[in-house]
Design an enzyme around this catalytic site. Structure first.
Site, PDB file in Angstrom:
ATOM      1  N   GLU A 289       0.819  -1.218   0.000  1.00 49.95           N
ATOM      2  CA  GLU A 289       0.000   0.000   0.000  1.00 49.95           C
ATOM      3  C   GLU A 289       0.850   1.265   0.000  1.00 49.95           C
ATOM      4  O   GLU A 289       0.410   2.323  -0.431  1.00 49.95           O
ATOM      5  CB  GLU A 289      -0.920   0.017   1.231  1.00 49.95           C
ATOM      6  CG  GLU A 289      -2.357  -0.322   0.894  1.00 49.95           C
ATOM      7  CD  GLU A 289      -3.339  -0.127   2.033  1.00 49.95           C
ATOM      8  OE1 GLU A 289      -2.936   0.276   3.135  1.00 49.95           O
ATOM      9  OE2 GLU A 289      -4.519  -0.400   1.820  1.00 49.95           O
ATOM     10  N   HIS A 310       8.803 -26.439  -1.937  1.00 47.52           N
ATOM     11  CA  HIS A 310       8.181 -27.527  -2.694  1.00 47.52           C
ATOM     12  C   HIS A 310       7.008 -27.011  -3.514  1.00 47.52           C
ATOM     13  O   HIS A 310       6.154 -27.783  -3.946  1.00 47.52           O
ATOM     14  CB  HIS A 310       7.769 -28.650  -1.737  1.00 47.52           C
ATOM     15  CG  HIS A 310       8.965 -29.233  -1.041  1.00 47.52           C
ATOM     16  ND1 HIS A 310       9.563 -30.414  -1.444  1.00 47.52           N
ATOM     17  CD2 HIS A 310       9.708 -28.755  -0.011  1.00 47.52           C
ATOM     18  CE1 HIS A 310      10.620 -30.644  -0.669  1.00 47.52           C
ATOM     19  NE2 HIS A 310      10.734 -29.644   0.207  1.00 47.52           N
ATOM     20  N   LYS A 424     -13.896   0.330  -3.951  1.00 51.57           N
ATOM     21  CA  LYS A 424     -14.978   0.749  -3.053  1.00 51.57           C
ATOM     22  C   LYS A 424     -16.061   1.470  -3.850  1.00 51.57           C
ATOM     23  O   LYS A 424     -17.253   1.219  -3.670  1.00 51.57           O
ATOM     24  CB  LYS A 424     -14.438   1.711  -1.986  1.00 51.57           C
ATOM     25  CG  LYS A 424     -13.568   1.067  -0.944  1.00 51.57           C
ATOM     26  CD  LYS A 424     -13.273   2.104   0.148  1.00 51.57           C
ATOM     27  CE  LYS A 424     -12.166   1.651   1.060  1.00 51.57           C
ATOM     28  NZ  LYS A 424     -11.684   2.712   1.936  1.00 51.57           N
TER      29      LYS A 424
END
Ligand code: PA5
Length: 450
Positions: A289, A310, A424
């Site tokens: 951010e 792995h 948003k």
């Protein structure tokens, strides 16, 4: 004195000492912008002094509330998203046993989280569990208006009031929010909840050393004074000088920025202790951010080794060459466990008999670094003496300072997050939020056209 050690000898095949030293001038400029609070986003630089200015009355108050909750609850539900929950989760997971779900003799409450997603199943199952448990709620939102935690709080407020009655419920809710504004502030005032303040000049992802991180950690039973002490020591090392050999966070910021300028696109933070998994999640949020804007920034990724050797190990060794790793090494385990001798040695492991798992893990780490360097993946190393409150305090401040500095080296504002609004706005338009009428119309047309 700090105990954390930053080492870059596994990067010198890619970046010479001279090239690193060439960063000193840029670092000096960015360092003074940061410590003199003169750079972009300087209204959000309160985190720089947070541990040093921590008021004894505030610590006492956090400890007293934590003790009172510890005596009466089995579960603390922390409601929050992003910087409002990841810091406490990172610390609590690092310090607790991975098998706490099976402990029957809990001395301290188990901390669970809500409002960090919108999953109906997650929240339904949490509510079913809370039907049978003694619990309290810590709701954290700086803005006081974030949708995910607001929905979770409405759900759990409803539940806790039905379970305990309004008055007792109010004594089981603590809110951490802005000093003067936001829906959570008004709700708290109306219902008489105890509140703590997120300082105006501290953004969510830099708030772990405020009550946002410290209160949940104290309720979980850990020593917040040690966390603050560790952070204070690291703060001194970071503030006092911008000299690369003396300031580990500046050195880390300089090298990761050089690698970015040379074409690296991804930084992978690596742990060899699964308890640090959420520490990496916190770090991803902090750097993602802060740096990812204006088409700039390293993509922060994380792996848990040796598990992920792995899976992601294949890509890191031989995939696209655009990454580097920063490896967290923990020098001492809490427990002692050695490989036993076996008379028949059918599994061929007697060559390890008597060696501790820690030694084997260390050799796996060294072997991996050497292999990845051969695969052209530069490695940076961070050594912590042990996973405890003090070391975590140092590590948190180390990353926060390096993140602010890296942002300034990139030329961006590391303390805002304008990009978060895009999803948003679409979500509000799609859900028909009042005030979004024209956006709702536009997005419905767009969907119908697709
Ligand atoms: O770092 C940030 O500012 C964000 O990640 C916020 O912490 C997150 O969006 C939650 O915001 P708030 O605490 O206002 O609910």
């Amino acid at each position: 004195m700090i105990n954390l050690r930053f080492q870059y000898k596994h990067v010198t095949n890619f970046l010479s000492e001279e090239e690193i030293n060439l960063m000193q001038e840029d670092v000096d400029i960015s360092h003074s912008l940061l410590v003199e609070k003169a750079g972009k986003g300087n209204q959000f630089l309160g985190w720089i002094d947070l541990p040093a200015k921590m008021d004894e009355t505030l610590i006492n108050c956090i400890e007293a509330d934590a003790k009172a909750f510890r005596e009466k609850i089995e579960i603390l539900v922390v409601i929050g998203i992003g910087g409002s929950y990841l810091g406490s989760k990172a610390i609590i997971e690092a310090l607790s046993t991975p098998f706490s779900a099976f402990q029957t003799d809990h001395k301290n409450p188990v901390v669970l989280y809500a409002g960090h997603n919108l999953s109906q199943d997650y929240h339904s199952e949490l509510i079913h569990l809370l039907d049978k448990k003694e619990y309290a709620i810590l709701v954290i939102s700086k803005s006081g208006t974030t949708t995910e935690p607001a929905i979770a709080f409405r759900l759990l407020k409803n539940h806790i009031e039905k379970k305990y009655g309004q008055q007792e419920a109010a004594s089981r809710i603590i809110a951490i929010t802005d000093n003067s504004k936001g829906a959570l502030k008004s709700l708290s005032e109306k219902n008489g909840y105890k509140t703590y303040v997120i300082p105006d000049d501290v953004g969510g992802r830099y708030s772990v050393l405020s009550p946002v991180g410290l209160l949940p950690v104290a309720i979980a039973g850990y020593d917040i004074r040690q966390i603050i002490d560790g952070a204070c020591e690291m703060r001194k090392a970071c503030i006092e000088t911008s000299s690369l050999p003396d300031n580990p966070a500046a050195c880390y910021a300089a090298i990761r920025t050089s690698l970015y300028r040379m074409g690296s696109q991804i930084e992978i933070l690596v742990n060899y202790e699964p308890s640090l998994h959420y520490f990496i999640e916190w770090w991803k949020q902090l750097f993602g951010e802060s740096e990812g804007k204006e088409n700039e920034g390293l993509f922060p990724a994380g792996v848990d080794f040796t598990s992920d050797l792995h899976s992601m190990g294949q890509y890191i060794q031989e995939g696209q060459r655009m990454l580097f790793e920063t490896v967290i090494h923990v020098q001492k385990s809490k427990h002692l466990l050695s490989v036993p001798n076996d008379e028949n040695d059918l599994d061929g492991l007697n060559y390890l008999a008597g060696k501790t798992l820690h030694e084997v893990n260390d050799m796996a780490a060294l072997g991996t670094s050497l292999a990845h360097i051969d695969g052209e993946v530069p490695n940076l190393d961070i050594f912590l003496p042990v996973i405890d409150e003090r070391s975590l305090g140092e590590l948190i401040y180390f990353f926060e300072f390096a993140c602010g500095l890296s942002g300034y080296l990139l030329g961006i504002n590391p303390f805002n997050q304008p990009g978060v609004e895009a999803y948003k706005n679409n979500m509000f338009a799609l859900l028909g939020k009042p005030g979004f009428e024209s956006e709702t119309e536009a997005i419905r047309e767009r969907i119908n056209e697709e």
